[in-house]
Design a protein around this motif. Sequence first.
Motif, PDB file in Angstrom:
ATOM      1  N   ASP A 137      -8.541   3.162  -9.294  1.00  0.00           N
ATOM      2  CA  ASP A 137      -8.678   1.851  -8.662  1.00  0.00           C
ATOM      3  C   ASP A 137      -9.422   0.875  -9.578  1.00  0.00           C
ATOM      4  N   TRP A 186     -11.896  -5.829  -2.664  1.00  0.00           N
ATOM      5  CA  TRP A 186     -10.673  -5.038  -2.652  1.00  0.00           C
ATOM      6  C   TRP A 186     -10.280  -4.595  -4.051  1.00  0.00           C
ATOM      7  N   SER A 187      -9.416  -3.594  -4.093  1.00  0.00           N
ATOM      8  CA  SER A 187      -8.983  -3.050  -5.374  1.00  0.00           C
ATOM      9  C   SER A 187      -7.509  -2.697  -5.299  1.00  0.00           C
ATOM     10  N   VAL A 188      -6.941  -2.378  -6.448  1.00  0.00           N
ATOM     11  CA  VAL A 188      -5.580  -1.858  -6.519  1.00  0.00           C
ATOM     12  C   VAL A 188      -5.610  -0.600  -7.385  1.00  0.00           C
ATOM     13  N   MET A 189      -4.643   0.269  -7.161  1.00  0.00           N
ATOM     14  CA  MET A 189      -4.550   1.488  -7.961  1.00  0.00           C
ATOM     15  C   MET A 189      -3.554   1.303  -9.100  1.00  0.00           C
ATOM     16  N   ARG A 209      -0.532  -0.265  -6.902  1.00  0.00           N
ATOM     17  CA  ARG A 209      -0.372  -0.126  -5.449  1.00  0.00           C
ATOM     18  C   ARG A 209      -1.629  -0.654  -4.761  1.00  0.00           C
ATOM     19  N   GLY A 210      -1.445  -1.351  -3.652  1.00  0.00           N
ATOM     20  CA  GLY A 210      -2.597  -1.900  -2.938  1.00  0.00           C
ATOM     21  C   GLY A 210      -2.187  -3.072  -2.055  1.00  0.00           C
ATOM     22  N   PRO A 211      -3.127  -3.876  -1.606  1.00  0.00           N
ATOM     23  CA  PRO A 211      -4.570  -3.784  -1.886  1.00  0.00           C
ATOM     24  C   PRO A 211      -5.266  -2.761  -0.980  1.00  0.00           C
ATOM     25  N   LYS A 212      -6.367  -2.225  -1.505  1.00  0.00           N
ATOM     26  CA  LYS A 212      -7.237  -1.337  -0.746  1.00  0.00           C
ATOM     27  C   LYS A 212      -8.545  -2.080  -0.480  1.00  0.00           C
ATOM     28  N   GLU A 234     -12.141  -2.303   0.020  1.00  0.00           N
ATOM     29  CA  GLU A 234     -13.305  -1.446  -0.216  1.00  0.00           C
ATOM     30  C   GLU A 234     -14.441  -1.752   0.762  1.00  0.00           C
ATOM     31  N   GLN A 277       0.802  -1.219   0.000  1.00  0.00           N
ATOM     32  CA  GLN A 277       0.000   0.000   0.000  1.00  0.00           C
ATOM     33  C   GLN A 277       0.837   1.272   0.000  1.00  0.00           C
ATOM     34  N   THR A 337     -10.681  -3.498  -9.772  1.00  0.00           N
ATOM     35  CA  THR A 337     -10.978  -4.662  -8.939  1.00  0.00           C
ATOM     36  C   THR A 337     -10.496  -5.949  -9.594  1.00  0.00           C
TER      37      THR A 337
END
Length: 381
Positions: free
Chosen positions: A131, A117-120, A181-184, A186, A72, A133
């Motif tokens: 972002d 979750w997602s990544v940028m 970059r991630g994971p985020k 959600e 991240q 998925t």
Amino acid sequence: MRPTIPSYGTRSRNLRVTVRSRYASTSTSKADSPAPAPRRNRWLGIALVTAAAGVAGAYIRSQDPGSATLNQETFTKYSLVSRESVSATSSLFTLRPRIPSGGNYDVYENAWRTGIWSVMFKQPQLQIGRDYTPLPVTSATPLTVDEENEGYLRFFIRKDPFGEVTRYLHNLKIGSDIEMRGPKIEFAIPDETQDVLFIAGGTGIAPALQAGHCLLSRTTENHQPKIHILWASRRREDALGGESDTPEAPVSQKSWFSGWFSSGNNSPSIGPVSNAPNPAKSLIVKELEGLKSQYPGQVTVDYFLDEDNHFISKKHIANFVKTRPPSDGSRKGNLILVSGPAGFISYMAGPKIWAQGQELQGPVQGIIRDLDLKGWAVWKL
């Protein structure tokens, strides 16, 4: 091509450098003493040294591949393995880390178990990001053992003619690097969740597949969660071959964008996406059917097509909700998740809002509020 560091040797001849021996006599006459360098030349030397250090530092950073494990804090380089067309406006992207790392397995596994979750993705020329998925692996489109070990990820991405990042991604050549970059996280799906109604518009089907993967992977003999997906697509080719699980009589309804951008004349629906025998199936339909076959009896899907004037209505939501047992009052047992374009989310559940520099859920509005669904928690993705 390796970047070169400019040589500053020619400029150094303009500098007057005085070297004094550590053991030089202190009795040197004033006439023999070298004249002090002008202050202007001294500052020029400092500027040149600083510039050279900056160029060298930039070069070193350009050669540093960064972290091989998705995280991240920094962007990790992935390579574009393939881009397979799903429709005229969307593609399935397959990526792998440029440098394989065993650490990615734990990063992915933790995100898959948690929820959605997602990544940028970074657009390097404009230095902007968006972002996306990842799609879970299903029996319909599995990865090989080597691909899983190397940390492959797949994404369903629509090409937006006004989207800087999507246009950049669709124009990349196979083998190009993509920084992520991630994971985020959600939305973390609570462990006690029993039923999920997922309302998806367009590429919002990717989070729906994630939700199904996370929820159903918790299946035990005493815990049999279920997910029902309502997927609205503008183009038939996105959902080609999809057959709805809920039989229904044609009803008069309108699309989410007709209320925003047109007069909203209602047209009757004409049934399932395809009535042709054994039609070809789109990649996303195969993904959904793979999830069904993996968890029989726990996944149902209804397809809606704008091209066929077949749209998600209050009736479709209410019909599903009334068949489910009431929540135990914790508001965690039953979930309604909404994902898709901003206009789609606003029409279904009201818009998200910005406050104090961050995006917040905002009150539940739209057609879901009109239904007054008690015992169901609503989350906008």
